[in-house]
Design a protein around this motif. Structure first.
Motif, PDB file in Angstrom:
ATOM      1  N   LYS A  58       0.833  -1.202   0.000  1.00  0.00           N
ATOM      2  CA  LYS A  58       0.000   0.000   0.000  1.00  0.00           C
ATOM      3  C   LYS A  58       0.867   1.250   0.000  1.00  0.00           C
ATOM      4  O   LYS A  58       0.551   2.237  -0.689  1.00  0.00           O
ATOM      5  N   MET A  59       1.990   1.207   0.733  1.00  0.00           N
ATOM      6  CA  MET A  59       2.898   2.349   0.766  1.00  0.00           C
ATOM      7  C   MET A  59       3.496   2.589  -0.615  1.00  0.00           C
ATOM      8  O   MET A  59       3.600   3.737  -1.072  1.00  0.00           O
ATOM      9  N   GLU A  60       3.866   1.520  -1.304  1.00  0.00           N
ATOM     10  CA  GLU A  60       4.419   1.651  -2.653  1.00  0.00           C
ATOM     11  C   GLU A  60       3.374   2.214  -3.611  1.00  0.00           C
ATOM     12  O   GLU A  60       3.688   3.001  -4.508  1.00  0.00           O
ATOM     13  N   GLU A  61       2.140   1.829  -3.416  1.00  0.00           N
ATOM     14  CA  GLU A  61       1.046   2.336  -4.256  1.00  0.00           C
ATOM     15  C   GLU A  61       0.895   3.849  -4.071  1.00  0.00           C
ATOM     16  O   GLU A  61       0.715   4.597  -5.054  1.00  0.00           O
ATOM     17  N   ILE A  62       0.975   4.307  -2.842  1.00  0.00           N
ATOM     18  CA  ILE A  62       0.868   5.750  -2.542  1.00  0.00           C
ATOM     19  C   ILE A  62       2.045   6.501  -3.160  1.00  0.00           C
ATOM     20  O   ILE A  62       1.864   7.573  -3.758  1.00  0.00           O
ATOM     21  N   ARG A  63       3.253   5.959  -3.014  1.00  0.00           N
ATOM     22  CA  ARG A  63       4.435   6.613  -3.591  1.00  0.00           C
ATOM     23  C   ARG A  63       4.296   6.744  -5.106  1.00  0.00           C
ATOM     24  O   ARG A  63       4.582   7.802  -5.684  1.00  0.00           O
ATOM     25  N   SER A  64       3.871   5.674  -5.756  1.00  0.00           N
ATOM     26  CA  SER A  64       3.734   5.688  -7.220  1.00  0.00           C
ATOM     27  C   SER A  64       2.666   6.697  -7.655  1.00  0.00           C
ATOM     28  O   SER A  64       2.852   7.460  -8.613  1.00  0.00           O
ATOM     29  N   TYR A  65       1.564   6.723  -6.940  1.00  0.00           N
ATOM     30  CA  TYR A  65       0.473   7.652  -7.238  1.00  0.00           C
ATOM     31  C   TYR A  65       0.950   9.100  -7.094  1.00  0.00           C
ATOM     32  O   TYR A  65       0.678   9.951  -7.959  1.00  0.00           O
ATOM     33  N   SER A  66       1.681   9.383  -6.032  1.00  0.00           N
ATOM     34  CA  SER A  66       2.156  10.737  -5.778  1.00  0.00           C
ATOM     35  C   SER A  66       3.165  11.184  -6.826  1.00  0.00           C
ATOM     36  O   SER A  66       3.114  12.315  -7.318  1.00  0.00           O
ATOM     37  N   MET A  67       4.094  10.294  -7.174  1.00  0.00           N
ATOM     38  CA  MET A  67       5.084  10.637  -8.194  1.00  0.00           C
ATOM     39  C   MET A  67       4.440  10.856  -9.553  1.00  0.00           C
ATOM     40  O   MET A  67       4.883  11.706 -10.339  1.00  0.00           O
ATOM     41  N   GLY A  68       3.387  10.116  -9.854  1.00  0.00           N
ATOM     42  CA  GLY A  68       2.660  10.325 -11.107  1.00  0.00           C
ATOM     43  C   GLY A  68       2.033  11.700 -11.154  1.00  0.00           C
ATOM     44  O   GLY A  68       2.060  12.382 -12.190  1.00  0.00           O
ATOM     45  N   ALA A  69       1.487  12.127 -10.011  1.00  0.00           N
ATOM     46  CA  ALA A  69       0.902  13.474  -9.932  1.00  0.00           C
ATOM     47  C   ALA A  69       1.976  14.529 -10.107  1.00  0.00           C
ATOM     48  O   ALA A  69       1.755  15.564 -10.764  1.00  0.00           O
ATOM     49  N   ARG A  70       3.155  14.290  -9.560  1.00  0.00           N
ATOM     50  CA  ARG A  70       4.254  15.248  -9.695  1.00  0.00           C
ATOM     51  C   ARG A  70       4.660  15.403 -11.164  1.00  0.00           C
ATOM     52  O   ARG A  70       4.950  16.519 -11.624  1.00  0.00           O
ATOM     53  N   LYS A  71       4.697  14.312 -11.888  1.00  0.00           N
ATOM     54  CA  LYS A  71       5.061  14.382 -13.310  1.00  0.00           C
ATOM     55  C   LYS A  71       4.065  15.238 -14.082  1.00  0.00           C
ATOM     56  O   LYS A  71       4.436  15.989 -14.989  1.00  0.00           O
ATOM     57  N   ARG A  72       2.784  15.122 -13.720  1.00  0.00           N
ATOM     58  CA  ARG A  72       1.773  15.937 -14.406  1.00  0.00           C
ATOM     59  C   ARG A  72       1.952  17.418 -14.087  1.00  0.00           C
ATOM     60  O   ARG A  72       1.798  18.289 -14.958  1.00  0.00           O
ATOM     61  N   ASN A  98       5.351  12.458  -0.409  1.00  0.00           N
ATOM     62  CA  ASN A  98       6.042  11.732  -1.483  1.00  0.00           C
ATOM     63  C   ASN A  98       5.970  12.451  -2.822  1.00  0.00           C
ATOM     64  O   ASN A  98       6.409  11.910  -3.831  1.00  0.00           O
ATOM     65  N   PHE A  99       5.455  13.663  -2.803  1.00  0.00           N
ATOM     66  CA  PHE A  99       5.294  14.407  -4.047  1.00  0.00           C
ATOM     67  C   PHE A  99       6.663  14.854  -4.562  1.00  0.00           C
ATOM     68  O   PHE A  99       7.197  15.890  -4.182  1.00  0.00           O
ATOM     69  N   GLY A 100       7.265  14.065  -5.409  1.00  0.00           N
ATOM     70  CA  GLY A 100       8.542  14.433  -6.022  1.00  0.00           C
ATOM     71  C   GLY A 100       9.737  14.272  -5.108  1.00  0.00           C
ATOM     72  O   GLY A 100      10.820  14.772  -5.431  1.00  0.00           O
ATOM     73  N   LEU A 101       9.575  13.576  -3.965  1.00  0.00           N
ATOM     74  CA  LEU A 101      10.699  13.443  -3.041  1.00  0.00           C
ATOM     75  C   LEU A 101      10.762  11.999  -2.537  1.00  0.00           C
ATOM     76  O   LEU A 101      10.030  11.623  -1.625  1.00  0.00           O
ATOM     77  N   THR A 102      11.605  11.202  -3.144  1.00  0.00           N
ATOM     78  CA  THR A 102      11.734   9.809  -2.733  1.00  0.00           C
ATOM     79  C   THR A 102      12.472   9.713  -1.401  1.00  0.00           C
ATOM     80  O   THR A 102      13.152  10.652  -0.983  1.00  0.00           O
ATOM     81  N   ASN A 103      12.345   8.573  -0.752  1.00  0.00           N
ATOM     82  CA  ASN A 103      13.075   8.344   0.501  1.00  0.00           C
ATOM     83  C   ASN A 103      14.573   8.461   0.280  1.00  0.00           C
ATOM     84  O   ASN A 103      15.298   9.019   1.111  1.00  0.00           O
ATOM     85  N   GLU A 104      15.041   7.895  -0.846  1.00  0.00           N
ATOM     86  CA  GLU A 104      16.470   7.923  -1.142  1.00  0.00           C
ATOM     87  C   GLU A 104      16.971   9.349  -1.341  1.00  0.00           C
ATOM     88  O   GLU A 104      18.045   9.710  -0.854  1.00  0.00           O
ATOM     89  N   VAL A 156       5.214  17.962   5.881  1.00  0.00           N
ATOM     90  CA  VAL A 156       5.787  17.094   4.851  1.00  0.00           C
ATOM     91  C   VAL A 156       7.109  16.497   5.329  1.00  0.00           C
ATOM     92  O   VAL A 156       7.378  15.304   5.171  1.00  0.00           O
ATOM     93  N   ILE A 157       7.939  17.329   5.937  1.00  0.00           N
ATOM     94  CA  ILE A 157       9.241  16.869   6.429  1.00  0.00           C
ATOM     95  C   ILE A 157       9.063  15.824   7.528  1.00  0.00           C
ATOM     96  O   ILE A 157       9.702  14.760   7.509  1.00  0.00           O
ATOM     97  N   ILE A 158       8.185  16.097   8.483  1.00  0.00           N
ATOM     98  CA  ILE A 158       7.966  15.179   9.603  1.00  0.00           C
ATOM     99  C   ILE A 158       7.434  13.833   9.121  1.00  0.00           C
ATOM    100  O   ILE A 158       7.898  12.770   9.536  1.00  0.00           O
ATOM    101  N   ASN A 159       6.454  13.867   8.226  1.00  0.00           N
ATOM    102  CA  ASN A 159       5.878  12.610   7.734  1.00  0.00           C
ATOM    103  C   ASN A 159       6.874  11.815   6.894  1.00  0.00           C
ATOM    104  O   ASN A 159       6.875  10.577   6.928  1.00  0.00           O
ATOM    105  N   LYS A 160       7.725  12.525   6.173  1.00  0.00           N
ATOM    106  CA  LYS A 160       8.751  11.831   5.386  1.00  0.00           C
ATOM    107  C   LYS A 160       9.762  11.158   6.313  1.00  0.00           C
ATOM    108  O   LYS A 160      10.194  10.017   6.072  1.00  0.00           O
ATOM    109  N   ILE A 161      10.156  11.846   7.378  1.00  0.00           N
ATOM    110  CA  ILE A 161      11.085  11.244   8.348  1.00  0.00           C
ATOM    111  C   ILE A 161      10.478   9.974   8.939  1.00  0.00           C
ATOM    112  O   ILE A 161      11.132   8.929   9.025  1.00  0.00           O
ATOM    113  N   ASN A 162       9.210  10.062   9.341  1.00  0.00           N
ATOM    114  CA  ASN A 162       8.566   8.895   9.943  1.00  0.00           C
ATOM    115  C   ASN A 162       8.408   7.754   8.940  1.00  0.00           C
ATOM    116  O   ASN A 162       8.534   6.578   9.296  1.00  0.00           O
ATOM    117  N   GLU A 163       8.137   8.101   7.696  1.00  0.00           N
ATOM    118  CA  GLU A 163       8.029   7.069   6.662  1.00  0.00           C
ATOM    119  C   GLU A 163       9.344   6.310   6.513  1.00  0.00           C
ATOM    120  O   GLU A 163       9.370   5.075   6.439  1.00  0.00           O
TER     121      GLU A 163
END
Length: 296
Positions: free
Chosen positions: A21-35, A76-82, A151-158
């Protein structure tokens, strides 16, 4: 620093969302960023981040999603964990810092949710949280335009929930921040072949063991011990500031070979090398010996 506590999620996300489910959210968010990139090719990164937050929370297509899902779409909008972890490589923020920071945030969020007057301890913790949040926001806004504390806090926790290995620990942070100076220190000793370290963790106890391998029949003839002790004292102080026990061992090559015959996991090849004499094939020999030990 104003934090929208209803938009931050501080529990272990793996208890809430599966990896799939987390991967699904990441993919969905990155797709929105591309648009958004296609629609606003000349917009700054900061503007695109703001549009990502707007998309997560205001877009009609996301209105049926949970508050947690919306928060993770934004983070996850345009910002991967890596990429997020990469942005931290030259900072003084480490994994233990973030773990403590989130605990303080969680405490403050819970106290505020109770709607009671904050006592002296609560106020002190809340002020600490706001100060550290300001530091984080300033750091990320300078590097990548990301200025939303939520956004920063949720990314850290993710990352802590799913990929904590991406964030450096205290030992690694100290070694990386002092790497250049340490290399110069050890390069001043002609007979040092290799310097590496091994970390130990047992519940709340953490220590680092440093091994300095010298080319000589005995330590006393191979190395200037008083000068080497000065380098060790510097490391004792650095680790002591973080509450980490520092131990050092100075070995001849023969002593090193005896060590790894008895404890193969302490082989230099499989640990963290700080200094290696340029002309040395020390690690190659160590790798061969490590393979032989495994066969034995």
């Amino acid at each position: 620093m104003i934090i929208q506590y209803d938009r931050i999620f501080l529990d272990d996300l793996k208890m809430c969302l599966s990896n799939e489910k987390m991967e699904e959210i990441r993919s969905y968010s990155m797709g929105a960023r591309k648009r958004v990139d296609a629609m606003y090719p000349k917009a700054s990164i900061a503007v695109k981040f703001r549009k990502g937050i707007e998309f997560a929370y205001l877009a009609h297509v996301n209105q049926d999603k949970s508050d947690l899902e919306k928060a993770l779409i934004a983070s996850n909008f345009g910002l991967t964990n890596e990429r997020f972890a990469e942005m931290l490589k030259d900072s003084k923020f480490d994994r233990e810092y973030f773990e403590t920071y989130l605990k303080l945030l969680k405490y403050t969020k819970a106290r505020l949710a109770q709607g009671v007057e904050l006592n002296e301890k609560d106020t002190r913790i809340k002020n600490k949280v706001e100060l550290e949040t300001k530091r984080l926001v300033n750091y990320f806004s300078k590097i990548n335009g990301l200025a939303s504390p939520e956004v920063i806090i949720n990314k850290i926790n993710e990352i802590l929930s799913y990929q904590p290995e991406l964030l450096r620990g205290k030992v690694e942070t100290i070694m990386i921040n002092n790497n250049g100076e340490l290399k110069k220190d050890f390069a001043n000793f002609e007979n040092i072949e290799c310097v590496y370290y091994h970390t130990n963790k047992d519940d709340n106890y953490e220590s680092v063991n440093l091994y300095c391998v010298c080319d000589g029949d005995t330590i006393s003839t191979a190395i200037d011990l008083p000068k080497l002790a000065e380098v060790y004292e510097k490391l004792v102080a650095l680790f002591g500031e973080k509450g980490i026990a520092f131990n050092s061992s100075t070995l001849t090559i023969a002593g090193y070979e005896k060590l790894i015959n008895e404890r193969p996991e302490l082989n230099a090849y499989n640990n963290n090398v700080i200094y290696l004499r340029n002309k040395s094939n020390f690690l190659i020999k160590s790798k061969v010996r490590s393979k032989n030990n495994k066969k034995a």
